[in-house]
Design an enzyme around this catalytic site. Structure first.
Site, PDB file in Angstrom:
ATOM      1  N   PHE A 133     -16.168  -4.249 -10.982  1.00  0.00           N
ATOM      2  CA  PHE A 133     -16.725  -4.109  -9.769  1.00  0.00           C
ATOM      3  C   PHE A 133     -16.264  -5.050  -8.881  1.00  0.00           C
ATOM      4  O   PHE A 133     -16.345  -6.192  -9.148  1.00  0.00           O
ATOM      5  CB  PHE A 133     -18.332  -3.968  -9.680  1.00  0.00           C
ATOM      6  CG  PHE A 133     -19.013  -3.685  -8.368  1.00  0.00           C
ATOM      7  CD1 PHE A 133     -19.075  -2.649  -7.810  1.00  0.00           C
ATOM      8  CD2 PHE A 133     -19.344  -4.844  -7.637  1.00  0.00           C
ATOM      9  CE1 PHE A 133     -19.336  -2.054  -6.611  1.00  0.00           C
ATOM     10  CE2 PHE A 133     -19.837  -4.816  -6.186  1.00  0.00           C
ATOM     11  CZ  PHE A 133     -19.794  -3.402  -5.855  1.00  0.00           C
ATOM     12  N   ASP A 218     -12.029 -12.498 -10.449  1.00  0.00           N
ATOM     13  CA  ASP A 218     -12.945 -12.219  -9.380  1.00  0.00           C
ATOM     14  C   ASP A 218     -14.059 -12.888 -10.235  1.00  0.00           C
ATOM     15  O   ASP A 218     -14.960 -12.358 -11.023  1.00  0.00           O
ATOM     16  CB  ASP A 218     -13.300 -10.736  -9.317  1.00  0.00           C
ATOM     17  CG  ASP A 218     -14.508 -10.408  -8.568  1.00  0.00           C
ATOM     18  OD1 ASP A 218     -15.109 -11.272  -8.353  1.00  0.00           O
ATOM     19  OD2 ASP A 218     -14.350  -9.263  -8.091  1.00  0.00           O
ATOM     20  N   LYS A 247     -20.937 -14.940  -3.197  1.00  0.00           N
ATOM     21  CA  LYS A 247     -22.328 -14.979  -3.741  1.00  0.00           C
ATOM     22  C   LYS A 247     -23.322 -16.253  -3.676  1.00  0.00           C
ATOM     23  O   LYS A 247     -23.616 -16.276  -2.384  1.00  0.00           O
ATOM     24  CB  LYS A 247     -22.721 -14.391  -5.166  1.00  0.00           C
ATOM     25  CG  LYS A 247     -22.202 -12.877  -5.286  1.00  0.00           C
ATOM     26  CD  LYS A 247     -23.009 -12.337  -6.444  1.00  0.00           C
ATOM     27  CE  LYS A 247     -22.819 -10.612  -6.695  1.00  0.00           C
ATOM     28  NZ  LYS A 247     -23.669 -10.026  -5.914  1.00  0.00           N
TER      29      LYS A 247
HETATM   30  N1  PLP Z   1     -17.052  -8.860  -7.038  1.00  0.00           N
HETATM   31  C1  PLP Z   1     -18.278  -8.866  -7.952  1.00  0.00           C
HETATM   32  C2  PLP Z   1     -17.845  -9.411  -9.330  1.00  0.00           C
HETATM   33  C3  PLP Z   1     -19.364  -8.526  -7.565  1.00  0.00           C
HETATM   34  O1  PLP Z   1     -20.036  -8.747  -8.483  1.00  0.00           O
HETATM   35  C4  PLP Z   1     -19.296  -8.233  -6.260  1.00  0.00           C
HETATM   36  C5  PLP Z   1     -21.046  -7.907  -5.865  1.00  0.00           C
HETATM   37  O2  PLP Z   1     -21.926  -7.623  -6.553  1.00  0.00           O
HETATM   38  C6  PLP Z   1     -18.484  -8.284  -5.419  1.00  0.00           C
HETATM   39  C7  PLP Z   1     -17.006  -8.689  -5.790  1.00  0.00           C
HETATM   40  C8  PLP Z   1     -18.664  -7.964  -4.087  1.00  0.00           C
HETATM   41  O3  PLP Z   1     -19.305  -8.686  -3.204  1.00  0.00           O
HETATM   42  P1  PLP Z   1     -19.985  -8.400  -1.946  1.00  0.00           P
HETATM   43  O4  PLP Z   1     -21.079  -7.245  -2.234  1.00  0.00           O
HETATM   44  O5  PLP Z   1     -20.486  -9.585  -1.297  1.00  0.00           O
HETATM   45  O6  PLP Z   1     -19.354  -7.860  -1.216  1.00  0.00           O
END
Ligand code: PLP
Length: 387
Positions: A133, A218, A247
């Site tokens: 994700f 990520d 986050k």
């Molecule tokens: N990458 C990861 C691993 C995530 O867990 C999330 C959100 O849960 C995102 C990207 C996307 O972040 P945002 O919701 O701040 O756009």
């Protein structure tokens, strides 16, 4: 003019979120307080955002002071907090350069664009993983390996291939001479707190080194102490070419950072990428204060030891499989009862999050105390006995 009718705010919001069971008015540490004054133990932390706890006094003071001084200038001009935050992130990331965004998804967009820019048109593909994700904007959604989230919005951005997470053979086979970058989470978060087999992240690094693809990690959810290190890839001793943070970076304010090795980062030229709010002085001051708190309160170590206590307590319940590292944990109950457990825990004023039909996710503030952990385990034991 006829006055607008008074409506509950939710009536005027798009229906992108489920009905919320509760409304919070304040928070401190691992505790949230609802509009009836009831206290809840928060094991969700705003989905791994409140790493330093809710409304940490140092973060709140930094926000208030900066807000009273200067809130916004745009990136046409510089500010001291932005420069200082980039320096601080370079210190913890082995000298990487920052691009400041406003969310996790935006850091992924930056990383994808930077990877294509780096290869200057010679390589355009991306390999990501099933179950991964990365966010909801089109590039990040195209990288996300969850077809149900993509299907209503097809077609996706072309160029993305997905391979099973944890399978180095599949990754190797997918990375050909057209692949600009491999994009992975060191632990899949929204995919269910999935820890890859030992050697997977190092293996991905090796494949990228052999083929010339960049490695983008990520760390939006795993970063900044969540798993006991600044970056979860440190468990494997791996240094990516690009790392994404968001986050918990702003202590609750929206800020993300796409970090890249200098020789990669330097391929971006003025005008290649931008965002109006990115790296604003209030968000950057909050992030600097957040990094200070992590250091001053020893939260990397605390995450590791508290995580061991929590994982040990969950295992001792004997009700399923425990996955995760540090304070990024899931209890997989091996039956589709995660929703019922979440609801029953809420009734007992403990917040957990249903990360799949069978698994609850536990990502509390890193400042959670031993007593709070023991209380949470006791409540989960009661709830599981009942269900
Ligand atoms: N990458 C990861 C691993 C995530 O867990 C999330 C959100 O849960 C995102 C990207 C996307 O972040 P945002 O919701 O701040 O756009």
């Amino acid at each position: 003019m006829t006055p607008l009718p008074t409506v509950a705010p939710a009536d005027m919001m798009m229906r992108t979120y489920k009905d919320r069971p509760i409304s919070f008015v304040s928070g401190q540490g691992s505790t949230l307080v609802d509009d009836d004054g009831d206290e809840y133990l928060d094991l969700v932390a705003g989905i791994a955002v409140a790493g330093v706890g809710h409304s940490h006094p140092k973060v709140a003071a930094a926000i208030a002071s900066q807000a009273a001084t200067l809130i916004h200038t745009s990136n046409l001009y510089g500010t001291t907090p932005q420069v200082e935050l980039a320096d601080r992130l370079a210190e913890i990331s082995g000298g990487k350069l920052s691009f400041f965004a406003n969310s996790g998804a935006e850091t992924i967009e930056c990383a994808l664009k930077l990877a294509r820019r780096f290869h200057d048109g010679a390589r355009t593909g991306f390999v990501a993983t099933d179950g991964g994700f990365h966010g909801r904007t089109f590039g990040a959604l195209s990288a996300t390996g969850q077809p149900a989230k993509q299907a209503p919005f097809a077609p996706m951005v072309p160029g993305f291939t997905h391979v099973p997470y944890g399978d180095l053979g599949a990754l190797e086979a997918a990375v050909d001479g057209d692949v600009a970058a491999v994009l992975l989470e060191p632990i899949q978060g929204e995919g269910g707190v999935v820890v890859p087999p030992p050697g997977y992240i190092q293996g991905a690094r090796d494949i990228c080194d052999r083929t010339g693809a960049l490695l983008i990690l990520d760390e939006v959810q795993t970063g900044l102490g969540r798993t006991g290190y600044w970056f979860a890839a440190e468990h494997d001793g791996v240094d990516p070419d690009i790392a994404c943070l968001a986050k918990s970076l702003g202590g609750g304010l929206p800020i993300g950072a796409c970090l890249a090795r200098p020789d990669v980062a330097e391929r971006f030229q003025p005008g290649d990428h931008a965002t109006t709010f990115g790296g604003g002085p209030v968000q950057c001051s909050a992030a600097i204060a957040t990094l200070d708190v992590i250091v001053e309160e020893g939260l990397l170590n605390r995450s590791a030891t508290a995580g061991q206590r929590f994982a040990g307590g969950l295992k001792a319940l004997g009700r399923g499989t425990v996955r995760g590292r540090g304070l990024m944990l899931a209890l997989d109950l091996e039956a589709p009862i995660a929703g019922a457990v979440t609801a029953a825990a809420l009734e007992r004023k403990v917040l957990v999050n249903e990360v799949s039909a069978s698994a609850i996710r536990i990502t509390p503030p890193l400042v959670i105390t031993d007593d709070e952990i023991d209380h949470a385990i006791g409540v989960l034991a009661e709830v599981l006995d009942e269900i």
